[in-house]
Scaffold this motif. Structure first.
Motif, mmCIF file in Angstrom:
data_model
loop_
_atom_site.group_PDB
_atom_site.id
_atom_site.type_symbol
_atom_site.label_atom_id
_atom_site.label_comp_id
_atom_site.label_asym_id
_atom_site.label_seq_id
_atom_site.Cartn_x
_atom_site.Cartn_y
_atom_site.Cartn_z
ATOM 1 N N LYS A 1 13.457 0.902 6.812
ATOM 2 C CA LYS A 1 13.786 0.316 5.503
ATOM 3 C C LYS A 1 12.682 0.601 4.480
ATOM 4 C CE LYS A 1 16.548 -3.548 7.310
ATOM 5 N NZ LYS A 1 16.574 -5.023 7.498
ATOM 6 N N LEU A 2 11.411 0.509 4.919
ATOM 7 C CA LEU A 2 10.300 0.773 4.008
ATOM 8 C C LEU A 2 10.304 2.230 3.547
ATOM 9 C CD1 LEU A 2 7.753 -0.205 2.574
ATOM 10 C CD2 LEU A 2 6.453 0.324 4.649
ATOM 11 N N MET A 3 10.605 3.141 4.464
ATOM 12 C CA MET A 3 10.681 4.556 4.089
ATOM 13 C C MET A 3 11.764 4.787 3.044
ATOM 14 S SD MET A 3 10.142 6.307 7.858
ATOM 15 C CE MET A 3 10.541 7.947 7.286
ATOM 16 N N VAL A 4 12.889 4.110 3.187
ATOM 17 C CA VAL A 4 13.982 4.243 2.216
ATOM 18 C C VAL A 4 13.553 3.687 0.856
ATOM 19 C CG1 VAL A 4 16.313 3.485 1.617
ATOM 20 C CG2 VAL A 4 15.793 4.219 3.950
ATOM 21 N N SER B 1 0.843 -1.200 0.000
ATOM 22 C CA SER B 1 0.000 0.000 0.000
ATOM 23 C C SER B 1 0.879 1.251 0.000
ATOM 24 C CB SER B 1 -0.938 -0.001 1.206
ATOM 25 O OG SER B 1 -0.219 0.038 2.427
ATOM 26 N N ALA B 2 1.996 1.218 0.734
ATOM 27 C CA ALA B 2 2.929 2.355 0.740
ATOM 28 C C ALA B 2 3.555 2.531 -0.630
ATOM 29 C CB ALA B 2 4.003 2.129 1.799
ATOM 30 N N ALA B 3 3.912 1.428 -1.298
ATOM 31 C CA ALA B 3 4.489 1.515 -2.638
ATOM 32 C C ALA B 3 3.485 2.109 -3.625
ATOM 33 C CB ALA B 3 4.934 0.137 -3.105
ATOM 34 N N ALA B 4 2.213 1.660 -3.539
ATOM 35 C CA ALA B 4 1.173 2.184 -4.431
ATOM 36 C C ALA B 4 0.952 3.676 -4.190
ATOM 37 C CB ALA B 4 -0.128 1.416 -4.219
ATOM 38 N N ALA B 5 0.866 4.074 -2.915
ATOM 39 C CA ALA B 5 0.646 5.486 -2.587
ATOM 40 C C ALA B 5 1.831 6.335 -3.046
ATOM 41 C CB ALA B 5 0.427 5.644 -1.086
ATOM 42 N N GLY B 6 3.067 5.871 -2.766
ATOM 43 C CA GLY B 6 4.252 6.622 -3.166
ATOM 44 C C GLY B 6 4.344 6.794 -4.668
ATOM 45 N N GLY B 7 4.044 5.733 -5.418
ATOM 46 C CA GLY B 7 4.087 5.829 -6.874
ATOM 47 C C GLY B 7 3.030 6.762 -7.423
ATOM 48 N N LEU B 8 1.800 6.694 -6.890
ATOM 49 C CA LEU B 8 0.732 7.578 -7.359
ATOM 50 C C LEU B 8 1.026 9.038 -7.039
ATOM 51 C CD1 LEU B 8 -2.403 5.435 -6.440
ATOM 52 C CD2 LEU B 8 -1.782 6.216 -8.732
ATOM 53 N N ILE B 9 1.584 9.304 -5.866
ATOM 54 C CA ILE B 9 1.921 10.683 -5.495
ATOM 55 C C ILE B 9 3.006 11.228 -6.426
ATOM 56 C CG2 ILE B 9 3.007 12.106 -3.703
ATOM 57 C CD1 ILE B 9 1.544 10.285 -1.648
ATOM 58 N N ALA B 10 4.038 10.413 -6.683
ATOM 59 C CA ALA B 10 5.146 10.854 -7.541
ATOM 60 C C ALA B 10 4.678 11.121 -8.973
ATOM 61 C CB ALA B 10 6.255 9.807 -7.534
ATOM 62 N N GLY C 1 10.639 5.972 -0.498
ATOM 63 C CA GLY C 1 11.188 7.295 -0.788
ATOM 64 C C GLY C 1 12.133 7.272 -1.974
ATOM 65 N N GLY C 2 13.010 6.277 -2.031
ATOM 66 C CA GLY C 2 13.942 6.168 -3.152
ATOM 67 C C GLY C 2 13.217 5.952 -4.460
ATOM 68 N N MET C 3 12.248 5.059 -4.459
ATOM 69 C CA MET C 3 11.471 4.802 -5.667
ATOM 70 C C MET C 3 10.716 6.047 -6.121
ATOM 71 S SD MET C 3 7.976 4.143 -6.504
ATOM 72 C CE MET C 3 7.232 3.411 -5.063
ATOM 73 N N ALA C 4 10.025 6.716 -5.195
ATOM 74 C CA ALA C 4 9.229 7.897 -5.540
ATOM 75 C C ALA C 4 10.110 9.033 -6.047
ATOM 76 C CB ALA C 4 8.424 8.355 -4.324
ATOM 77 N N LEU C 5 11.278 9.221 -5.424
ATOM 78 C CA LEU C 5 12.189 10.293 -5.839
ATOM 79 C C LEU C 5 12.697 10.063 -7.252
ATOM 80 C CD1 LEU C 5 13.742 12.861 -5.041
ATOM 81 C CD2 LEU C 5 15.570 11.375 -4.183
ATOM 82 N N VAL C 6 13.180 8.859 -7.527
ATOM 83 C CA VAL C 6 13.725 8.549 -8.856
ATOM 84 C C VAL C 6 12.635 8.679 -9.921
ATOM 85 C CG1 VAL C 6 14.664 6.702 -10.305
ATOM 86 C CG2 VAL C 6 15.580 7.074 -8.010
ATOM 87 N N SER D 1 10.107 -2.013 -10.592
ATOM 88 C CA SER D 1 11.351 -2.798 -10.599
ATOM 89 C C SER D 1 12.328 -2.286 -9.546
ATOM 90 C CB SER D 1 11.996 -2.729 -11.992
ATOM 91 O OG SER D 1 11.110 -3.205 -12.978
ATOM 92 N N LEU D 2 12.429 -0.961 -9.446
ATOM 93 C CA LEU D 2 13.345 -0.370 -8.461
ATOM 94 C C LEU D 2 12.897 -0.689 -7.045
ATOM 95 C CD1 LEU D 2 15.731 1.461 -7.722
ATOM 96 C CD2 LEU D 2 14.190 3.433 -7.954
ATOM 97 N N PHE D 3 11.594 -0.629 -6.802
ATOM 98 C CA PHE D 3 11.084 -0.919 -5.469
ATOM 99 C C PHE D 3 11.379 -2.359 -5.068
ATOM 100 C CE2 PHE D 3 7.677 -2.337 -2.601
ATOM 101 C CZ PHE D 3 7.869 -1.437 -1.558
ATOM 102 N N LEU D 4 11.113 -3.302 -5.957
ATOM 103 C CA LEU D 4 11.391 -4.706 -5.656
ATOM 104 C C LEU D 4 12.883 -4.942 -5.422
ATOM 105 C CD1 LEU D 4 9.020 -6.497 -8.190
ATOM 106 C CD2 LEU D 4 8.752 -6.355 -5.711
ATOM 107 N N PHE D 5 13.707 -4.257 -6.217
ATOM 108 C CA PHE D 5 15.164 -4.383 -6.049
ATOM 109 C C PHE D 5 15.586 -3.873 -4.673
ATOM 110 C CE2 PHE D 5 19.338 -2.306 -6.331
ATOM 111 C CZ PHE D 5 20.135 -3.404 -6.666
#
Length: 528
Positions: free
Chosen positions: A450-453, A331-340, A456-461, A493-497
């Protein structure tokens, strides 16, 4: 024999989860072409009344059937089950009749309270589906209580297919016939009744098949009294219905508050309706964001039930922690991606970038709803309903208290913020009173950091990459869609990595995911 029965239960849960996934995707996706056909004001008209339908849906599909299935599963005596269903039918028929009469005769008053008297015919149209609620809830609950999930699954998908077809046909006819948005909305809302008829027909067929082979002997065990049954309906069934309709209840508050307070803030009627329609774009995006997280929760619930039945408490808590962590992660990954990607997603789906900030704020509710659902599922599995219900009511009170002020001050940005605040309060109360083992699920092994990193890393990139491409290419709407798709692939892909490199999830948690085993094999090969 026991293993065979458990396998049957798990397979049934998978069928039901798959049907729920298909229905949720249908329910979210149709709103995009619908909004494109009818515009912001047409979307506002539909979304103002949609929460009333959504509450009826939770009664008939997810809240009451789950409670009734639990009732049926408590006693194997077929006569007891028949008498309990009969008494439940009388109670639910009374409830549905009250709701129907209230909506039919109170439609004008409700529409006036929403600030738009022309909405009354839509309220009257949606009222009819409540007459089907007792039959739908009881039939689905009975079959689920007997661990027969196919009738519920087929009826759920049939209901959504028919409803969506009616809504989109109404939108097309409205555009071609130059209907008013209110006439269009009335026909679109009638889709709820046509969908209920379709679902009822499916369930009636399965009842007919069952009646040909099954017999109902007299009850050897006294059925629960009406008073006891009513108390359980209100306490347990009410709690399940409240949580199933959490997002819809918040949207219902917005229906009474947002447009009215936009007018108070100085906007004209037409502008306020259009801006409310922009705000309503957030609902299908949240639904899509929650699909994976809630699907994971549903797939793990049978293992929680199995652990409780076998009294393996350590296994129960381990499975509960896994469910919470997986729901939170995705859910955090989905929210971060949609916001970005919000400017691109908004433009692709709805044709412009109106309300980007409000929609981005609204996406935070994906994470909070996923967490609330996961934690409350643990409480309800243990038979504890009081605290989650109290937390939900407190959160709704917070939304009610601050929504008007927030809308008058920050318009739809304020409405989104009020929703997020209400959900945060709900989750905070549930988390605070949960068992220490569950409470610490988000903090063990630096999981939260770790989840924040990772997010956050995925959304920033992804956000920077998308912004730079848009600046360079100046794409049109379809080209923007292509860029969004590319960024989703890169971001996923970046998030899973990152999750694998930082060891965010355990091996057991990876294996619980669809295709998780294959991903681990490929990743480990690359390491070697």
């Amino acid at each position: 024999m026991q293993n065979k029965q458990m396998k049957h239960v798990v397979n049934g849960a998978f069928i039901l989860s798959l049907a729920a996934l298909i229905a949720k995707i249908l329910s979210a996706v149709y709103r995009v072409p619908f909004q494109n056909l009818v515009g912001n004001t047409g979307f506002y008209v539909y979304q103002q009344i949609y929460p009333l339908y959504g509450i009826g849906m939770t009664f008939a599909l997810s809240g009451l059937p789950v409670f009734i299935s639990k009732l049926i599963a408590e006693q194997t005596d077929l006569g007891w089950q028949r008498e309990t269903l009969r008494r439940s039918a009388i109670l639910l028929a009374g409830l549905s009749a009250l709701i129907f009469i209230g909506l039919q005769f109170g439609a004008g008053g409700i529409a006036h309270a929403m600030g738009d008297r022309q909405l009354a015919p839509l309220i009257e149209a949606v009222a009819w589906m409540f007459l089907f609620m007792p039959w739908l809830a009881l039939s689905r609950g009975y079959f689920q209580g007997r661990f027969v999930m196919v009738p519920t699954a087929i009826s759920q998908v049939a209901e959504q297919l028919v409803r969506v077809a009616v809504i989109l046909l109404a939108a097309v006819w409205a555009v071609r016939g130059h209907w008013s948005v209110y006439k269009m909305g009335t026909w679109a809302m009638s889709g709820a009744t046509f969908g209920a008829i379709a679902a009822s027909s499916v369930l009636l067929y399965f009842w007919w098949r069952r009646a040909r082979t099954a017999t109902m002997p007299p009850s050897k065990v006294p059925a629960p009294r009406y008073g006891e049954l009513l108390r359980r309906f209100l306490a347990e069934g009410g709690s399940l219905c409240l949580f199933a309709s959490l997002i819809v209840l918040l949207q219902l508050m917005d229906s009474f508050s947002v447009k009215n307070n936009l007018v108070v803030a100085g906007l004209g009627q037409a502008a306020a309706k259009s801006l409310k329609g922009v705000y309503d774009r957030g609902q299908p995006l949240v639904q899509l964001g929650l699909v994976l997280a809630t699907g994971l929760s549903a797939s793990l619930l049978p293992s929680l039930t199995r652990a409780l039945q076998r009294r393996r408490h350590n296994e129960f808590y381990r499975q509960a922690v896994m469910m919470i962590r997986l729901s939170f992660t995705f859910s955090a990954a989905a929210a971060g991606g949609l916001i970005a990607l919000m400017p691109g997603v908004n433009r692709l789906l709805f044709g412009n970038t109106q309300g980007d900030l409000a929609l981005a704020l609204y996406m935070l509710s994906i994470v909070l709803v996923a967490l609330i659902s996961s934690y409350s599922s643990v409480f309800q599995s243990l038979g504890e309903y009081r605290l989650p219900t109290l937390a939900l009511l407190v959160g709704l009170a917070v939304k009610l208290a601050v929504n008007g002020w927030a809308v008058r001050r920050w318009q739809i940005n304020g409405a989104s913020s009020a929703t997020v605040l209400a959900l945060f309060v709900m989750f905070g109360l549930i988390w605070w009173r949960s068992r220490s083992y569950i409470q610490q699920a988000l903090f063990r092994q630096q999981f939260l950091l770790k989840l924040m990193v990772c997010v956050g890393g995925m959304a920033l990139v992804v956000g920077v990459f998308f912004h730079q491409l848009v600046q360079w290419l100046q794409p049109g709407r379809l080209a923007t869609g292509g860029l969004v798709l590319v960024c989703i692939i890169i971001g996923g892909s970046l998030f899973l990595f990152l999750t694998r490199v930082l060891h965010l999830l355990t091996i057991r948690e990876w294996l619980a995911l669809p295709m998780g085993k294959q991903f681990l094999r490929r990743f480990n090969k690359k390491d070697n």
